[in-house]
Design a protein around this motif. Structure first.
Motif, PDB file in Angstrom:
ATOM      1  N   LEU A   1      -8.192  15.136   1.776  1.00  0.00           N
ATOM      2  CA  LEU A   1      -9.051  14.605   0.724  1.00  0.00           C
ATOM      3  C   LEU A   1     -10.128  15.603   0.303  1.00  0.00           C
ATOM      4  O   LEU A   1     -10.598  15.598  -0.824  1.00  0.00           O
TER       5      LEU A   1
ATOM      6  N   THR B   1      -8.531  13.348  -4.340  1.00  0.00           N
ATOM      7  CA  THR B   1      -8.126  12.269  -5.252  1.00  0.00           C
ATOM      8  C   THR B   1      -7.713  12.832  -6.611  1.00  0.00           C
ATOM      9  O   THR B   1      -6.764  12.337  -7.232  1.00  0.00           O
TER      10      THR B   1
ATOM     11  N   MET C   1      -2.549  10.517   2.405  1.00  0.00           N
ATOM     12  CA  MET C   1      -3.884  11.077   2.289  1.00  0.00           C
ATOM     13  C   MET C   1      -4.485  11.212   3.684  1.00  0.00           C
ATOM     14  O   MET C   1      -4.489  10.255   4.460  1.00  0.00           O
TER      15      MET C   1
ATOM     16  N   THR D   1      -7.948  12.497   5.803  1.00  0.00           N
ATOM     17  CA  THR D   1      -9.351  12.846   5.571  1.00  0.00           C
ATOM     18  C   THR D   1     -10.239  12.499   6.753  1.00  0.00           C
ATOM     19  O   THR D   1      -9.903  11.645   7.570  1.00  0.00           O
TER      20      THR D   1
ATOM     21  N   ARG E   1     -11.317   5.427   1.171  1.00  0.00           N
ATOM     22  CA  ARG E   1      -9.919   5.080   1.411  1.00  0.00           C
ATOM     23  C   ARG E   1      -9.323   4.366   0.201  1.00  0.00           C
ATOM     24  O   ARG E   1      -8.198   4.633  -0.212  1.00  0.00           O
TER      25      ARG E   1
ATOM     26  N   GLY F   1      -8.579   6.778  -2.671  1.00  0.00           N
ATOM     27  CA  GLY F   1      -7.393   7.577  -2.404  1.00  0.00           C
ATOM     28  C   GLY F   1      -6.113   6.818  -2.665  1.00  0.00           C
ATOM     29  O   GLY F   1      -5.165   7.331  -3.271  1.00  0.00           O
ATOM     30  N   LEU F   2      -6.053   5.589  -2.231  1.00  0.00           N
ATOM     31  CA  LEU F   2      -4.855   4.783  -2.425  1.00  0.00           C
ATOM     32  C   LEU F   2      -4.709   4.333  -3.876  1.00  0.00           C
ATOM     33  O   LEU F   2      -3.595   4.212  -4.385  1.00  0.00           O
TER      34      LEU F   2
ATOM     35  N   ALA G   1      -1.796   7.420  -3.704  1.00  0.00           N
ATOM     36  CA  ALA G   1      -1.355   7.710  -2.338  1.00  0.00           C
ATOM     37  C   ALA G   1      -0.623   6.499  -1.767  1.00  0.00           C
ATOM     38  O   ALA G   1      -0.904   5.355  -2.128  1.00  0.00           O
TER      39      ALA G   1
ATOM     40  N   TYR H   1      -2.607   6.330   4.336  1.00  0.00           N
ATOM     41  CA  TYR H   1      -3.918   6.908   4.584  1.00  0.00           C
ATOM     42  C   TYR H   1      -4.083   7.103   6.084  1.00  0.00           C
ATOM     43  O   TYR H   1      -3.873   6.176   6.856  1.00  0.00           O
TER      44      TYR H   1
END
Length: 239
Positions: free
Chosen positions: A55, A63, A79, A81, A89, A92-93, A97, A100
């Protein structure tokens, strides 16, 4: 896992070495990148099936890189991180992604996530061009105007295409296999991740939230609803 390719995007040499070792140990061919710009170039050149994406990169936020990758690849993206806040989180999703992992993570957890993801077919041109059929258990499902071709990774609602990530397609496939029936988080996770899932209620909630939001944007109504805060169910139209 032979025949699969992975891209490891990580600027820390020690973590990069760990990621490469774990993935190569399960038979995946691995290429690496240390910056966001390099990640995009290497992904275009190598067409990986799986990408692990840090990340925090020296030249870009992960991202933003994820969003750019999603513009041309349907690879599964994990992802990775050191950030531990729920907002990080979630972001990112939300940008595409599929999984995670927070540092420090165990090699066993990464291995389980990678194996579970790569057991599922990816959407994409290769499958369409080859004319391959959906594997057993991945047949086309039709619920009202909703059509899910999980083998090819395609979802349509009436005449509209619903753009879901590969994991979101699998979540929807499971919910659609028993429309109107609540799926507790644990059962949903086991069905989607083929029993190799490292339990995370947060991850289930985020993936379902993505499905709900994208279906609602196309249909103008809810297709998926929460049941008593512990389960999810597909709710087709009654008329």
């Amino acid at each position: 896992m032979s025949g699969h390719r992975a891209l490891v995007v990580e600027d820390d040499p020690d973590i990069r070495h760990l990621l490469v070792t774990v993935l190569e140990d399960i038979g995946i061919a691995v290429v690496t990148a240390g910056t966001g710009a390099e990640a995009v170039a290497v992904a275009r050149a190598n067409a990986p099936d799986l990408i692990t994406l840090d990340l925090t990169l020296p030249d870009a936020d992960g991202t933003d890189v994820c969003r750019e990758l999603r513009g041309f690849t349907d690879a599964y993206i994990v992802m990775i991180t050191g950030r531990d806040s729920e907002i990080d989180r979630l972001v990112g999703l939300e940008v595409g992604a599929d999984e995670y992992l927070a540092k420090p993570f165990s090699p066993r957890e990464l291995r389980a996530r990678a194996v579970a993801l790569l057991r599922r077919p990816r959407a994409g041109a290769d499958q369409q061009q080859s004319g391959s059929v959906a594997p057993q258990g991945q047949e086309v499902l039709q619920v009202g105007d909703l059509r899910i071709d999980a083998g090819a990774g395609h979802v349509r609602l009436g005449d509209d295409v619903v753009l879901l990530t590969p994991t979101e397609v699998q979540v929807l496939r499971v919910l659609a296999s028993r429309p109107g029936t609540p799926w507790p988080r644990t059962e949903l996770a086991e069905a989607v991740w083929d029993g190799d899932f490292v339990e995370s209620g947060f991850l289930v909630d985020v993936q379902v939230a993505g499905v709900r939001r994208k279906l609602r944007a196309v249909a103008g109504r809810e297709w998926v609803r929460a049941v008593d805060g512990v389960a999810y169910q597909l709710t087709p139209p009654t008329s």
